[in-house]
Design a protein around this motif. Structure first.
Motif, short mmCIF file in Angstrom:
data_model
loop_
_atom_site.label_atom_id
_atom_site.label_comp_id
_atom_site.label_asym_id
_atom_site.label_seq_id
_atom_site.Cartn_x
_atom_site.Cartn_y
_atom_site.Cartn_z
N PRO A 193 0.99 -0.92 0.20
CA PRO A 193 -0.04 -0.06 0.10
C PRO A 193 0.87 1.49 0.25
O PRO A 193 2.05 0.94 0.07
N VAL A 194 0.26 2.27 -1.21
CA VAL A 194 1.21 3.56 -0.96
C VAL A 194 -0.12 4.13 -0.74
O VAL A 194 -1.30 4.34 -0.97
N MET A 195 0.84 5.68 0.35
CA MET A 195 -1.12 6.74 0.33
C MET A 195 -0.32 7.67 -0.53
O MET A 195 0.89 7.85 -0.76
N VAL A 196 -1.74 8.20 -0.90
CA VAL A 196 -2.16 9.52 -2.13
C VAL A 196 -2.02 10.42 -1.72
O VAL A 196 -4.24 10.12 -1.57
N VAL A 197 -1.71 12.13 -2.23
CA VAL A 197 -2.36 13.10 -1.75
C VAL A 197 -2.27 13.71 -2.49
O VAL A 197 -1.42 14.10 -3.03
N PHE A 198 -3.83 14.40 -3.11
CA PHE A 198 -4.28 14.92 -4.86
C PHE A 198 -4.39 16.39 -4.24
O PHE A 198 -4.69 16.70 -3.69
N ARG A 199 -4.10 17.18 -5.61
CA ARG A 199 -3.78 18.46 -5.30
C ARG A 199 -5.50 19.17 -5.66
O ARG A 199 -6.72 18.36 -6.32
N PRO A 200 -5.94 19.96 -4.50
CA PRO A 200 -7.06 20.51 -5.22
C PRO A 200 -7.29 20.84 -6.25
O PRO A 200 -6.83 21.23 -7.63
N ALA A 205 -12.13 11.52 -12.88
CA ALA A 205 -11.65 11.10 -13.40
C ALA A 205 -10.17 11.67 -13.98
O ALA A 205 -9.41 10.46 -13.88
N GLN A 206 -9.56 12.06 -13.12
CA GLN A 206 -7.81 12.57 -13.48
C GLN A 206 -6.85 11.16 -12.16
O GLN A 206 -6.54 10.65 -12.47
N ALA A 207 -7.77 11.58 -10.93
CA ALA A 207 -7.57 10.03 -10.14
C ALA A 207 -7.32 9.07 -10.95
O ALA A 207 -6.58 7.87 -10.85
N LEU A 208 -8.79 8.66 -10.70
CA LEU A 208 -8.68 7.41 -11.35
C LEU A 208 -7.67 6.59 -13.28
O LEU A 208 -7.73 5.29 -12.82
N ALA A 209 -7.41 7.54 -13.57
CA ALA A 209 -6.89 6.73 -14.81
C ALA A 209 -5.00 7.01 -14.13
O ALA A 209 -4.56 5.74 -14.59
N GLY A 210 -4.90 8.31 -12.79
CA GLY A 210 -3.44 7.37 -11.99
C GLY A 210 -3.61 6.17 -11.57
O GLY A 210 -2.47 5.49 -11.46
N LEU A 211 -5.31 5.95 -10.36
CA LEU A 211 -4.93 4.14 -11.32
C LEU A 211 -4.95 3.86 -11.43
O LEU A 211 -4.04 2.16 -11.07
N SER A 239 4.71 6.05 -8.68
CA SER A 239 5.97 7.93 -8.88
C SER A 239 4.56 8.18 -10.53
O SER A 239 4.47 9.43 -10.37
N ARG A 240 3.92 6.86 -11.03
CA ARG A 240 3.27 7.64 -12.41
C ARG A 240 1.74 9.05 -11.52
O ARG A 240 1.52 9.19 -12.53
N PHE A 241 1.69 7.95 -10.52
CA PHE A 241 -0.02 9.32 -9.71
C PHE A 241 0.51 10.85 -9.79
O PHE A 241 -0.62 11.58 -10.28
N TYR A 242 2.06 11.60 -9.90
CA TYR A 242 2.10 12.53 -9.67
C TYR A 242 2.22 13.31 -11.52
O TYR A 242 1.47 14.33 -11.58
N ARG A 243 1.52 12.58 -12.19
CA ARG A 243 1.31 12.67 -13.60
C ARG A 243 -0.08 12.84 -13.80
O ARG A 243 -0.82 13.20 -14.35
N HIS A 244 -1.30 12.59 -12.77
CA HIS A 244 -2.16 12.65 -12.85
C HIS A 244 -2.83 13.20 -11.74
O HIS A 244 -4.09 13.90 -10.96
N GLY A 245 -2.13 14.09 -11.06
CA GLY A 245 -2.93 15.24 -10.35
C GLY A 245 -2.05 14.79 -8.49
O GLY A 245 -3.39 15.25 -7.59
#
Length: 264
Positions: A193-200, A205-211, A239-245
């Protein structure tokens, strides 16, 4: 004929710069130890976890943790500068022992001050925020990482002419300071597991694309849906989550329940 005055800032052959270099480096290492271990790895608290208004926004808590580390970097930089100024004293017998002893005192003083001010006077956080008896953990940390290192440092200062190379202790302190900060920036593990915090403003759709990009599985999210616990055991690159917010992809293996107190 009057004797030449002793150089300013020098006592018993040891300069003030050497003494304060040890205190500053030990104090900064105490802050790095606290911030990296408790704020990021164990995630027992953040700097302002004890303030109701602050803990409603995980992004603000992360920002204050970052500013705290900036302050520790500044103190460490001052300690390294003082150490450079005192480099001529390394050849003096007992200089290495004095430097290490003062570093231990500085490390202990950080935890003593943190306990007195942050835990008990200001109440901005406790060692553990998720337990029924936080005072037990406060006292444990106070004595093990505060009082004990300070007492060991004071004991070492009584016998500062003990054996050991005059160069090993400064080199070890420099390496420790230089490595402590970057540990906080280690990439998230490629499995578990990793913890992901998204920008405001990040859309679902962006978050799910990162998933999908990391081949992950959502296992938990906070009430605002901006903090996710994601299982990436499928072999994807977190680290690809960074490309999706993503604002932060944590390297902690602590279960997502540690973030329960951040729910709004």
């Amino acid at each position: 004929m009057r004797a030449a005055p002793q150089s300013a800032g020098v006592t018993d052959g040891f300069s003030t710069s050497l003494r304060w270099a040890g205190y500053a480096l030990g104090f900064a290492l105490g802050g790095f130890f606290d911030g990296i271990l408790l704020h990021q790895v164990l995630q027992w608290h953040h700097l302002l976890s004890g303030i109701d208004a602050a803990r409603q926004d995980i992004r603000f808590l992360i920002l204050t943790d970052g500013l705290f580390h900036v302050l520790m970097y500044a103190i460490a930089a001052a300690g390294l500068w003082l150490l450079w100024r005192a480099r001529a004293a390394f050849a003096v017998a007992g200089a290495d022992r004095l430097l290490f002893a003062n570093a231990l005192i500085g490390f202990g003083v950080w935890h003593i001050l943190d306990s007195l001010l942050s835990h008990w006077i200001l109440g901005i956080h406790r060692i553990r925020m998720d337990v029924d008896n936080p005072l037990f953990w406060d006292l444990l940390w106070f004595f093990v990482f505060g009082v004990l290192p300070a007492l060991i440092g004071l004991a070492l200062r009584r016998n500062r002419h003990g054996g050991g190379s005059g160069r090993r202790s400064p080199v070890a302190l420099v390496l420790a300071v230089c490595l402590a900060g970057p540990l906080a920036a280690l990439p998230a593990p490629a499995d578990g597991p990793v913890m992901v915090v998204f920008r405001p403003g990040v859309t679902p759709a962006q978050a799910l694309a990162g998933l999908a990009a990391v081949k992950g599985r959502l296992v938990w999210s906070d009430a605002s849906d901006t903090v996710w616990a994601v299982d990436v055991s499928g072999g994807g690159d977190p680290s690809r989550f960074y490309r999706h917010g993503a604002l932060l992809v944590g390297n902690s293996i602590v279960p997502a329940g540690c973030f329960n107190w951040t729910k709004v």
